[in-house]
Motif scaffolding. Sequence first.
Motif, PDB file in Angstrom:
ATOM      1  N   UNK A   1     -91.845  25.902 125.611  1.00  7.49           N
ATOM      2  CA  UNK A   1     -90.940  27.047 125.615  1.00  7.49           C
ATOM      3  C   UNK A   1     -91.161  27.857 126.889  1.00  7.49           C
ATOM      4  N   UNK A   2     -90.109  28.562 127.317  1.00 11.15           N
ATOM      5  CA  UNK A   2     -90.199  29.471 128.454  1.00 11.15           C
ATOM      6  C   UNK A   2     -89.561  30.793 128.058  1.00 11.15           C
ATOM      7  N   UNK A   3     -90.303  31.885 128.234  1.00 15.86           N
ATOM      8  CA  UNK A   3     -89.826  33.225 127.907  1.00 15.86           C
ATOM      9  C   UNK A   3     -89.929  34.092 129.157  1.00 15.86           C
ATOM     10  N   UNK A   4     -88.790  34.617 129.601  1.00 14.27           N
ATOM     11  CA  UNK A   4     -88.727  35.380 130.839  1.00 14.27           C
ATOM     12  C   UNK A   4     -87.909  36.643 130.641  1.00 14.27           C
ATOM     13  N   UNK A   5     -88.207  37.658 131.478  1.00 12.92           N
ATOM     14  CA  UNK A   5     -87.346  38.834 131.507  1.00 12.92           C
ATOM     15  C   UNK A   5     -88.064  40.126 131.204  1.00 12.92           C
ATOM     16  N   UNK A   6     -87.357  41.239 131.424  1.00 14.98           N
ATOM     17  CA  UNK A   6     -87.910  42.552 131.098  1.00 14.98           C
ATOM     18  C   UNK A   6     -88.017  42.716 129.582  1.00 14.98           C
ATOM     19  N   UNK A   7     -87.041  42.202 128.857  1.00 17.62           N
ATOM     20  CA  UNK A   7     -87.130  42.027 127.408  1.00 17.62           C
ATOM     21  C   UNK A   7     -87.111  40.525 127.198  1.00 17.62           C
ATOM     22  N   UNK A   8     -88.300  39.894 127.129  1.00 20.53           N
ATOM     23  CA  UNK A   8     -88.386  38.434 127.252  1.00 20.53           C
ATOM     24  C   UNK A   8     -87.433  37.683 126.327  1.00 20.53           C
ATOM     25  N   UNK A   9     -86.734  36.730 126.912  1.00 18.20           N
ATOM     26  CA  UNK A   9     -85.775  35.888 126.210  1.00 18.20           C
ATOM     27  C   UNK A   9     -86.131  34.431 126.467  1.00 18.20           C
ATOM     28  N   UNK A  10     -85.922  33.593 125.464  1.00 15.03           N
ATOM     29  CA  UNK A  10     -86.231  32.186 125.644  1.00 15.03           C
ATOM     30  C   UNK A  10     -85.163  31.523 126.504  1.00 15.03           C
ATOM     31  N   UNK A  11     -85.620  30.805 127.538  1.00 13.39           N
ATOM     32  CA  UNK A  11     -84.725  30.097 128.439  1.00 13.39           C
ATOM     33  C   UNK A  11     -84.844  28.598 128.186  1.00 13.39           C
ATOM     34  N   UNK A  12     -83.673  27.939 128.060  1.00 13.33           N
ATOM     35  CA  UNK A  12     -83.635  26.492 127.887  1.00 13.33           C
ATOM     36  C   UNK A  12     -83.151  25.789 129.153  1.00 13.33           C
ATOM     37  N   UNK A  13     -83.002  26.549 130.241  1.00 14.06           N
ATOM     38  CA  UNK A  13     -82.422  26.014 131.473  1.00 14.06           C
ATOM     39  C   UNK A  13     -83.468  25.753 132.554  1.00 14.06           C
ATOM     40  N   UNK A  14     -84.756  25.924 132.226  1.00 13.23           N
ATOM     41  CA  UNK A  14     -85.822  25.688 133.193  1.00 13.23           C
ATOM     42  C   UNK A  14     -85.908  24.187 133.494  1.00 13.23           C
ATOM     43  N   UNK A  15     -85.943  23.813 134.773  1.00 14.07           N
ATOM     44  CA  UNK A  15     -86.102  22.409 135.154  1.00 14.07           C
ATOM     45  C   UNK A  15     -87.517  22.107 135.647  1.00 14.07           C
ATOM     46  N   UNK A  16     -88.197  23.069 136.215  1.00 10.98           N
ATOM     47  CA  UNK A  16     -89.589  22.899 136.619  1.00 10.98           C
ATOM     48  C   UNK A  16     -90.191  24.277 136.819  1.00 10.98           C
ATOM     49  N   UNK A  17     -91.520  24.353 136.709  1.00 12.09           N
ATOM     50  CA  UNK A  17     -92.206  25.624 136.871  1.00 12.09           C
ATOM     51  C   UNK A  17     -93.665  25.356 137.210  1.00 12.09           C
TER      52      UNK A  17
END
Length: 393
Positions: A263-279
């Motif tokens: 899972x990836x959670x990003x943001x000022x109010x963290x939201x789950x992102x499903x569009x991450x390709x690499x990190x």
Amino acid sequence: MASYISSNANRFYTALESAYGQVPAITAANRIPALKMSIRQQLEVTDRKDKTGSRTFTGLPAGGRRQTSFELQTLLTNWQQGTANPSYGPLFQAALGAAPALFSGATAASATGNGRLAFAAPHGLSAGQAVSSGGEIRFVAAIVDAQTVQLNVPFTAPPASGAPIGAALTYSPATELPSVGIFDYWDPATAVQRLLCGGAVDQMEIDLNGDYHEFRFSGQAQDVVDSASFGGSSSGAAELQSYPAEPALSGFDYTIVPGNLGEAWLGTSPTQFFTITSASVVLKNGLDTRFHEFGSSLPQAIAPGERSVTAAFELYEMTDPYTQGLYQAARQQSPISVMFQLGQAAGQLVGVYLQSVIPAVPEFDDNKNRLQWKFRSSRAQGTVNNEIAVAFA
């Protein structure tokens, strides 16, 4: 008849040293999965200014200073919950500094959709520690009271009253860094075996690339000892009287966690992102050693400098407000929270939490069919030793 050595006939072990350069004892439980380890030792070369009567180099005296560097690559695999450490836990501790904080598990009293979690008894947690539930890992963003915490992001399925909250082991930064010993054993037993003592991790990199979750550790060591030259003038090297034998082999789990699970959670109010390709998350310790002191040809201690923690990630651009919010945060230099969860099952979970990151303005990559944003290395910040936490569950 002698033959070539297979590069797969190789086993690695690691353990914390009780003091810098003191080789630790190891057991079969200290074995780690690994892809590759490279060790490089160089003699410090200085110019000779004496007049020799010719242009021929006449050599350098023995006993000069030796510099040893290393890099080790490993993958996320299963680990046995309830043990004191994952097998490669010593490497994470050497990179971050603090001894791991163990949360043994508890019972939930209630949980809300905004991440408020109450326990049936005092939790004993600290800010930055991790907990787990339902194949997910979360970090404590704040302590509400003795029985309630605020998580950095809510569980996807909030645990019901009476549900178990799973154990987690959390590694956090500290001002000082411990050292590790890394053992490199080969088949057959007559092959050259190596031992790295006084291993200090200068850089740790956690990669999420869609194939496998990979960890890289690199840094400097006090010395490398080998079975071929041990003895004679090398007797007592690394405070050893004899070269350590490999522990008796036992069962070893090679189950690798697929890189697309997490899972990836990003943001000022963290939201789950499903569009991450690499990190990737990279920690650098600005490491130096006590190397240029009179009286020794080997480093005598670890001297870490200012810590740098950065996150980089790529994702597909979307028109939703959460993706647009990342771009706005980068333009306004507003801090965001970054959390990556590696794996989706208990015993295979690793969480990486950066509570405050100023994202770099993304680059637009239009080389492929869909537009991608590339957020280059964005530095994490904090107060005192809290810019990153890494947890296993």
